[in-house]
Design an enzyme around this catalytic site. Sequence first.
Site, PDB file in Angstrom:
ATOM      1  N   ILE A  85       1.122  -1.829   0.294  1.00  0.00           N
ATOM      2  CA  ILE A  85       0.111   0.013   0.128  1.00  0.00           C
ATOM      3  C   ILE A  85       0.962   0.773   0.084  1.00  0.00           C
ATOM      4  CG2 ILE A  85      -0.275  -0.026   2.771  1.00  0.00           C
ATOM      5  CD1 ILE A  85      -3.011   0.843   1.969  1.00  0.00           C
ATOM      6  N   VAL A  87       1.211   5.803  -0.505  1.00  0.00           N
ATOM      7  CA  VAL A  87       0.402   7.409  -1.661  1.00  0.00           C
ATOM      8  C   VAL A  87       1.148   7.373  -2.054  1.00  0.00           C
ATOM      9  CG1 VAL A  87      -0.606   9.127  -0.400  1.00  0.00           C
ATOM     10  CG2 VAL A  87      -1.340   6.562   0.601  1.00  0.00           C
ATOM     11  N   GLU A 118       2.171  -7.880   6.740  1.00  0.00           N
ATOM     12  CA  GLU A 118       3.293  -7.012   7.282  1.00  0.00           C
ATOM     13  C   GLU A 118       3.500  -5.397   7.791  1.00  0.00           C
ATOM     14  OE1 GLU A 118       4.305 -10.600   5.480  1.00  0.00           O
ATOM     15  OE2 GLU A 118       3.888 -11.937   6.610  1.00  0.00           O
ATOM     16  N   ASN A 123       7.432   1.454  11.536  1.00  0.00           N
ATOM     17  CA  ASN A 123       6.887   2.052  10.352  1.00  0.00           C
ATOM     18  C   ASN A 123       5.638   2.803  11.436  1.00  0.00           C
ATOM     19  OD1 ASN A 123       5.515   3.874   8.066  1.00  0.00           O
ATOM     20  ND2 ASN A 123       5.761   1.002   6.729  1.00  0.00           N
ATOM     21  N   TYR A 130      -3.348   1.063  10.498  1.00  0.00           N
ATOM     22  CA  TYR A 130      -3.612   0.029  10.744  1.00  0.00           C
ATOM     23  C   TYR A 130      -4.370  -0.293  12.286  1.00  0.00           C
ATOM     24  CZ  TYR A 130      -0.418  -1.390   6.901  1.00  0.00           C
ATOM     25  OH  TYR A 130       0.006  -0.702   5.370  1.00  0.00           O
TER      26      TYR A 130
HETATM   27  C1  COA Z   1       1.342   4.389   5.228  1.00  0.00           C
HETATM   28  C2  COA Z   1       0.629   4.865   4.400  1.00  0.00           C
HETATM   29  C3  COA Z   1       0.000   3.831   3.398  1.00  0.00           C
HETATM   30  C4  COA Z   1      -0.219   6.163   4.767  1.00  0.00           C
HETATM   31  O1  COA Z   1      -1.219   6.795   3.582  1.00  0.00           O
HETATM   32  P1  COA Z   1      -1.332   8.427   4.081  1.00  0.00           P
HETATM   33  O2  COA Z   1      -2.522   9.193   2.902  1.00  0.00           O
HETATM   34  O3  COA Z   1      -0.354   9.216   4.521  1.00  0.00           O
HETATM   35  O4  COA Z   1      -2.160   8.284   5.150  1.00  0.00           O
HETATM   36  P2  COA Z   1      -3.532   8.855   6.241  1.00  0.00           P
HETATM   37  O5  COA Z   1      -3.193  11.045   5.697  1.00  0.00           O
HETATM   38  O6  COA Z   1      -4.681   8.349   5.420  1.00  0.00           O
HETATM   39  O7  COA Z   1      -3.621   8.905   7.456  1.00  0.00           O
HETATM   40  C5  COA Z   1      -4.257   7.884   8.149  1.00  0.00           C
HETATM   41  C6  COA Z   1      -3.271   7.654   9.499  1.00  0.00           C
HETATM   42  O8  COA Z   1      -2.684   7.455   9.579  1.00  0.00           O
HETATM   43  C7  COA Z   1      -1.421   7.598  10.781  1.00  0.00           C
HETATM   44  N1  COA Z   1      -0.891   8.668   9.730  1.00  0.00           N
HETATM   45  C8  COA Z   1      -0.785   9.599   8.890  1.00  0.00           C
HETATM   46  N2  COA Z   1       0.778  10.146   8.825  1.00  0.00           N
HETATM   47  C9  COA Z   1       0.870  10.475  10.076  1.00  0.00           C
HETATM   48  C10 COA Z   1       2.511  10.770  10.321  1.00  0.00           C
HETATM   49  N3  COA Z   1       2.485  11.747  10.077  1.00  0.00           N
HETATM   50  N4  COA Z   1       3.214  10.165  12.000  1.00  0.00           N
HETATM   51  C11 COA Z   1       2.167   9.770  12.669  1.00  0.00           C
HETATM   52  N5  COA Z   1       0.740   8.864  12.054  1.00  0.00           N
HETATM   53  C12 COA Z   1       0.369   9.154  10.843  1.00  0.00           C
HETATM   54  C13 COA Z   1      -2.238   8.667  11.055  1.00  0.00           C
HETATM   55  O9  COA Z   1      -3.259   7.907  12.131  1.00  0.00           O
HETATM   56  C14 COA Z   1      -3.341   9.139  10.587  1.00  0.00           C
HETATM   57  O10 COA Z   1      -4.849   9.786  10.970  1.00  0.00           O
HETATM   58  P3  COA Z   1      -4.979  10.785  11.138  1.00  0.00           P
HETATM   59  O11 COA Z   1      -4.818  12.008  10.696  1.00  0.00           O
HETATM   60  O12 COA Z   1      -6.535  10.528  10.301  1.00  0.00           O
HETATM   61  O13 COA Z   1      -5.275  10.486  12.765  1.00  0.00           O
HETATM   62  C15 COA Z   1       1.918   6.735   3.440  1.00  0.00           C
HETATM   63  O14 COA Z   1       2.455   6.960   4.154  1.00  0.00           O
HETATM   64  C16 COA Z   1       2.576   5.968   2.328  1.00  0.00           C
HETATM   65  O15 COA Z   1       2.357   5.420   1.567  1.00  0.00           O
HETATM   66  N6  COA Z   1       3.882   5.406   2.963  1.00  0.00           N
HETATM   67  C17 COA Z   1       5.207   4.786   2.335  1.00  0.00           C
HETATM   68  C18 COA Z   1       4.820   3.307   1.855  1.00  0.00           C
HETATM   69  C19 COA Z   1       4.183   2.230   3.213  1.00  0.00           C
HETATM   70  O16 COA Z   1       4.732   2.843   4.150  1.00  0.00           O
HETATM   71  N7  COA Z   1       3.560   1.763   3.118  1.00  0.00           N
HETATM   72  C20 COA Z   1       3.077   0.446   4.279  1.00  0.00           C
HETATM   73  C21 COA Z   1       3.455  -0.921   4.143  1.00  0.00           C
HETATM   74  S1  COA Z   1       3.422  -1.485   5.233  1.00  0.00           S
END
Ligand code: COA
Length: 161
Positions: A85, A87, A118, A123, A130
């Site tokens: 996953i 973004v 996993e 992270n 999650y």
């Molecule tokens: C993990 C990932 C998919 C999250 O996507 P995102 O669009 O940034 O997340 P969202 O904006 O939907 O945030 C959802 C929740 O994640 C957490 N979150 C997001 N950014 C955060 C940050 N900078 N610090 C801590 N928590 C954070 C928060 O709980 C947030 O919820 P809330 O802000 O509504 O309370 C994205 O950061 C990503 O692509 N990361 C790199 C790839 C990766 O690590 N994938 C997961 C592999 S298991």
Amino acid sequence: MLAPRAPSEQRTRAGIPITFRQLTAEDLPEVMALERQVQSHPWRQSSFEDCLGGRQRCWLAKHQGQLLGFMVVSWAGGEAELLNIAVRPASQGQGVGRCLLRAAIELAQSQAQILFLEVRVSNRKALELYYQEDFFEVGIRRDYYPGTNGREDALVLARQL
Ligand SMILES: CC(C)(COP(=O)(O)OP(=O)(O)OC[C@H]1O[C@@H](n2cnc3c(N)ncnc32)[C@H](O)[C@@H]1OP(=O)(O)O)[C@@H](O)C(=O)NCCC(=O)NCCS
């Protein structure tokens, strides 16, 4: 095997509509570019090519034709797995990841009773997301991921569907 239906449109907390469609061969360069931007150890292109058929599928999250992210789900024997996953950096922190995760859950619900994934123990961002979406810890895989300083453990999470 029947291909599952596309997940429903989702809206970010700012109300931005996100639609989903399956990966095609033409999308591979753009998806690989995004993967390389966000992962320290990106998947090879062949792993995405495996999504073009079979029991592993990649869905793209789009807004006004723009690729915001993607997720990869596999399933077999009543169990599903979220394999990837991501973004794009410019759209992180706006709720797109949550939309992708909810879409993955919806997709998995049509195929399985439980969804596994996993995640690197470091992270925090992904883990926070999650746990908020009702995943719970079911195990740990020692030294599962390559890291910059040696290897890193993976947490195994699950969610009932
Ligand atoms: C993990 C990932 C998919 C999250 O996507 P995102 O669009 O940034 O997340 P969202 O904006 O939907 O945030 C959802 C929740 O994640 C957490 N979150 C997001 N950014 C955060 C940050 N900078 N610090 C801590 N928590 C954070 C928060 O709980 C947030 O919820 P809330 O802000 O509504 O309370 C994205 O950061 C990503 O692509 N990361 C790199 C790839 C990766 O690590 N994938 C997961 C592999 S298991």
